[in-house]
Design a protein around this motif. Structure first.
Motif, short mmCIF file in Angstrom:
data_model
loop_
_atom_site.label_atom_id
_atom_site.label_comp_id
_atom_site.label_asym_id
_atom_site.label_seq_id
_atom_site.Cartn_x
_atom_site.Cartn_y
_atom_site.Cartn_z
N ALA A 1 0.82 -1.21 0.00
CA ALA A 1 0.00 0.00 0.00
C ALA A 1 0.85 1.26 0.00
O ALA A 1 0.32 2.36 -0.18
CB ALA A 1 -0.91 0.00 1.23
N GLU B 1 -4.45 -2.17 -3.68
CA GLU B 1 -5.84 -1.85 -3.98
C GLU B 1 -6.32 -2.61 -5.22
O GLU B 1 -7.53 -2.80 -5.41
CB GLU B 1 -6.01 -0.35 -4.20
N VAL C 1 1.83 -8.67 5.92
CA VAL C 1 1.21 -7.36 6.17
C VAL C 1 1.07 -7.15 7.68
O VAL C 1 1.22 -8.08 8.46
CB VAL C 1 -0.17 -7.27 5.49
N HIS D 1 -3.28 -6.10 11.82
CA HIS D 1 -4.64 -5.56 11.87
C HIS D 1 -5.35 -5.57 10.51
O HIS D 1 -6.57 -5.40 10.44
CB HIS D 1 -4.65 -4.15 12.47
N VAL D 2 -4.58 -5.76 9.42
CA VAL D 2 -5.22 -5.82 8.10
C VAL D 2 -5.14 -7.23 7.50
O VAL D 2 -5.60 -7.45 6.38
CB VAL D 2 -4.59 -4.80 7.11
N GLN E 1 -6.69 -10.10 8.09
CA GLN E 1 -7.94 -10.78 7.74
C GLN E 1 -8.59 -10.17 6.52
O GLN E 1 -9.08 -10.89 5.64
CB GLN E 1 -8.91 -10.77 8.92
N SER E 2 -8.60 -8.84 6.43
CA SER E 2 -9.24 -8.20 5.28
C SER E 2 -8.48 -8.52 3.99
O SER E 2 -9.10 -8.74 2.94
CB SER E 2 -9.32 -6.68 5.49
N VAL E 3 -7.15 -8.58 4.05
CA VAL E 3 -6.36 -8.95 2.88
C VAL E 3 -6.62 -10.42 2.53
O VAL E 3 -6.75 -10.77 1.35
CB VAL E 3 -4.86 -8.71 3.14
N THR F 1 1.98 -13.15 9.83
CA THR F 1 1.41 -12.17 10.74
C THR F 1 0.98 -12.86 12.02
O THR F 1 0.76 -14.08 12.03
CB THR F 1 0.19 -11.46 10.11
#
Length: 214
Positions: A118, A136, A154, A157-158, A160-162, A178
């Motif tokens: 990012a 993105e 990563v 905190h990100v 799971q979304s990734v 992670t």
């Protein structure tokens, strides 16, 4: 890796270790090896090695040991080493950068073919001969590739979304560096490698289970 479903997972995880050692022996010109020699090299007891090999039939002869070239060829086919496998790296921080500079194609048939981050200062630049793409665009980029496995480096905190994005894009295997424990569908495999936990575990064993000097 093309492993028979009847082979225990613990055995399957040791096969790349055997393959790497056998490849080193082959490069040194050795033609045969005993289970004892294998045991000392890979730090797996001889009985376990013989049991692992027994799942694949008669790979050696009593009193002779194992033919290095035959075993190497056998495990090359078993581990599908004749075909190149591309993986994706998500997260080009310190650890991700180290992976890209090392890249796995130097030691086997696996290489990092795509990298995502990012950070606008990294996007569009080459790191370890791999162009860093915008995270993105991860969904579309992975969906258009033939990549089934991803390395996740990563921030936690990100993670799971990734993960949700790469699973949607068709990834079936995740090597997770992670601290997050990921939730994935039943048909997706995750291997967790938490360096902090591994280090804490090592320190505990050094302190409480000292090895005897030989």
């Amino acid at each position: 890796m093309e492993i028979n479903n009847n082979i225990p997972q613990a055995t399957a995880k040791r096969l790349p270790l055997y393959y790497r050692f056998l490849n080193n022996l082959h490069l040194q010109g050795k033609t045969r090896v005993s289970s004892k020699e294998l045991s000392e090299a890979v730090k797996v007891d001889s009985a376990t090695i013989r049991r692992d090999f027994s799942y694949f039939g008669a790979l050696g002869r009593k009193g002779y040991g194992y033919n290095v070239e035959y075993l190497l060829e056998f495990f090359r086919k078993t581990l599908n080493q004749d075909n190149e496998s591309n993986v994706a790296l998500i997260g080009v921080g310190n650890l991700g950068t180290a992976f890209l500079h090392y890249n796995f194609s130097k030691s086997n048939n696996t290489k990092i073919a795509k990298a995502y981050d990012a950070n606008p200062d990294l996007i569009g630049k080459e790191v370890g001969h791999v162009m860093v793409e915008d995270v993105e665009k991860l969904d579309q980029s992975l969906s258009e590739s033939d990549i089934d496995v991803a390395i996740l480096t990563v921030p936690g905190h990100v993670a799971q979304s990734v993960t949700d994005v790469i699973v949607k894009a068709g990834v079936k295997g995740i090597l997770n560096f992670t601290p997050a424990r990921l939730t994935v569908p039943a048909d997706v495999r995750v291997h967790h490698i938490d360096l902090t936990v591994e280090l804490q575990s090592l320190l505990y064993f050094v302190e409480h289970y000292p090895l005897e000097k030989k």
